[in-house]
Motif scaffolding. Sequence first.
Motif, PDB file in Angstrom:
ATOM      1  N   ALA A 118     -56.554 -50.112  79.359  1.00 55.99           N
ATOM      2  CA  ALA A 118     -55.729 -48.813  78.057  1.00 55.99           C
ATOM      3  C   ALA A 118     -54.657 -48.446  79.248  1.00 55.99           C
ATOM      4  O   ALA A 118     -52.742 -48.995  78.915  1.00 55.99           O
ATOM      5  N   ILE A 119     -54.267 -49.008  81.105  1.00 57.65           N
ATOM      6  CA  ILE A 119     -53.147 -48.814  81.632  1.00 57.65           C
ATOM      7  C   ILE A 119     -52.287 -50.289  81.651  1.00 57.65           C
ATOM      8  O   ILE A 119     -50.747 -49.178  82.015  1.00 57.65           O
ATOM      9  N   ALA A 120     -52.495 -51.005  81.378  1.00 58.16           N
ATOM     10  CA  ALA A 120     -52.291 -52.014  81.082  1.00 58.16           C
ATOM     11  C   ALA A 120     -51.232 -52.081  79.726  1.00 58.16           C
ATOM     12  O   ALA A 120     -50.048 -52.096  80.041  1.00 58.16           O
TER      13      ALA A 120
ATOM     14  N   VAL B  31     -60.472 -63.044  88.556  1.00 54.51           N
ATOM     15  CA  VAL B  31     -59.812 -62.113  88.635  1.00 54.51           C
ATOM     16  C   VAL B  31     -59.146 -62.867  87.018  1.00 54.51           C
ATOM     17  O   VAL B  31     -59.317 -63.270  86.543  1.00 54.51           O
ATOM     18  N   PHE B  32     -58.795 -61.406  86.153  1.00 51.78           N
ATOM     19  CA  PHE B  32     -58.366 -61.621  84.687  1.00 51.78           C
ATOM     20  C   PHE B  32     -57.257 -61.131  84.964  1.00 51.78           C
ATOM     21  O   PHE B  32     -56.301 -59.955  85.342  1.00 51.78           O
ATOM     22  N   GLU B  33     -55.890 -61.628  83.524  1.00 53.06           N
ATOM     23  CA  GLU B  33     -54.521 -61.724  83.840  1.00 53.06           C
ATOM     24  C   GLU B  33     -54.566 -61.081  82.649  1.00 53.06           C
ATOM     25  O   GLU B  33     -55.054 -61.766  81.730  1.00 53.06           O
ATOM     26  N   ILE B  34     -53.666 -59.812  83.059  1.00 52.04           N
ATOM     27  CA  ILE B  34     -53.268 -59.239  81.577  1.00 52.04           C
ATOM     28  C   ILE B  34     -52.434 -59.369  81.036  1.00 52.04           C
ATOM     29  O   ILE B  34     -51.585 -58.502  82.625  1.00 52.04           O
ATOM     30  N   THR B  35     -52.128 -59.903  80.551  1.00 49.19           N
ATOM     31  CA  THR B  35     -50.781 -60.058  79.657  1.00 49.19           C
ATOM     32  C   THR B  35     -49.864 -59.032  78.258  1.00 49.19           C
ATOM     33  O   THR B  35     -50.777 -58.798  77.462  1.00 49.19           O
ATOM     34  N   PRO B  36     -48.735 -59.235  78.272  1.00 49.92           N
ATOM     35  CA  PRO B  36     -48.670 -58.452  77.032  1.00 49.92           C
ATOM     36  C   PRO B  36     -49.042 -60.122  75.558  1.00 49.92           C
ATOM     37  O   PRO B  36     -47.869 -60.937  75.902  1.00 49.92           O
ATOM     38  N   ASP B  37     -49.140 -59.215  74.597  1.00 48.24           N
ATOM     39  CA  ASP B  37     -48.808 -59.890  73.247  1.00 48.24           C
ATOM     40  C   ASP B  37     -48.312 -60.130  72.737  1.00 48.24           C
ATOM     41  O   ASP B  37     -47.776 -61.142  71.526  1.00 48.24           O
TER      42      ASP B  37
END
Length: 408
Positions: free
Chosen positions: A242-244, A296-302
Amino acid sequence: MAGVQVKSEIGKLRKVILHRPGRELLNLTPDSLERLLFDDIPYLEVAQQEHDAFAQKLRDNGVEVLYLERLMADVIRDNRQVREQFIDQWLDEADIHTPYWRGLCKEYLDSHYADAQALVDKTMEGMALSEFEIDRSNMLVDLVSGPTEMIVDPMPNLYFTRDPFAMIGNGVSVNRMYSVTRRRETIYGDYIFKYHPDFAGTPRYYTRDSSFRIEGGDILNINDHVLAIGISQRTQPDAIDAIAKSLFNDETSTIDTVLAFDIPKSRAFMHLDTVFTQVDYDKFTIHPGILGPLTVFEITPDGKGDIRIKEMDSDLESILAKYMGHSVKLLQCGAGDRIAAEREQWNDGSNTLCIEPGKIVVYARNNVTNDYLYKEGLDLVVIPSAELSRGRGGPRCMSMPAWRELLV
């Protein structure tokens, strides 16, 4: 320095929010320790002396020290409507719902705590049955309750200002806490970021009424583009998702990557900052227990308003080097001695507050780790910690930076 600016963990610290331990610690009892998340009862007088020494060390290094309790008092001092709203919300969240007790509490607060600062301090301290002059024969619950029964629990964890809210860039996450006993702590941040003239209008990337738990000790600003968050005992992956999304879809945010560190779910690894903190451009203090393979999980915008997640299995050093753009050195708590590491980790040997690159605040009692950090060229600002450490939090836990200079 109106608003907030925290785009790193090491930029020169200019403004910080603390809470000086108060009478809430006097309402800790052996029977309530587990419920209130303490292992022991700090001696208040000495804890305050130690905290005052901490604050003075910060001032001596050019840091403006703000106190949570004073900021909150500023909010309600000249605004009767906000004061009444705050009391009603505080009573709601303290589960004071019966008309009889709600009326008694409101009358008591109004008659005894007209001063704004006194009222705020009292809401943090809690309220005991013995404070009220009442006919206890009116209600069964009052008859079976002892005179030391707390009508409203104290908030003894408040001096760990890192957790209830967290600055991210030029915005803030007002958090939903893991434990019921700590959830009321975020009321103060909520009001400060709504009404205080220095902080009103700060972008919010998370709110306290969200469904999932996240705490500030799990949030580390790696740089102006990368944010690290721990999946821990106290922060849920749903909250990180959610915060991402909130960060990526907010035009005021420069964060384009969130790293979610999956750390052990135990009290010893309570938050991400209990196992590693940044102390210089290329150095981190770490707990040896986090070394080795790490998920570790990398979270980026799609690019479509949602997020893309990629799992990485690597070691901490490689992951940090990749996202910081240069090699890093990991400095182990206890200088590699496993027994010293476990002992000093219990007293937050890896939990340091960076004042500027290479200059950090540490607890005096962690002498093995401190000697090692000296030898690694770090400038240590050592503070007394016999009583403060009983709350299981270090200098980073006890501080919420509101403004850091940008790194060049």
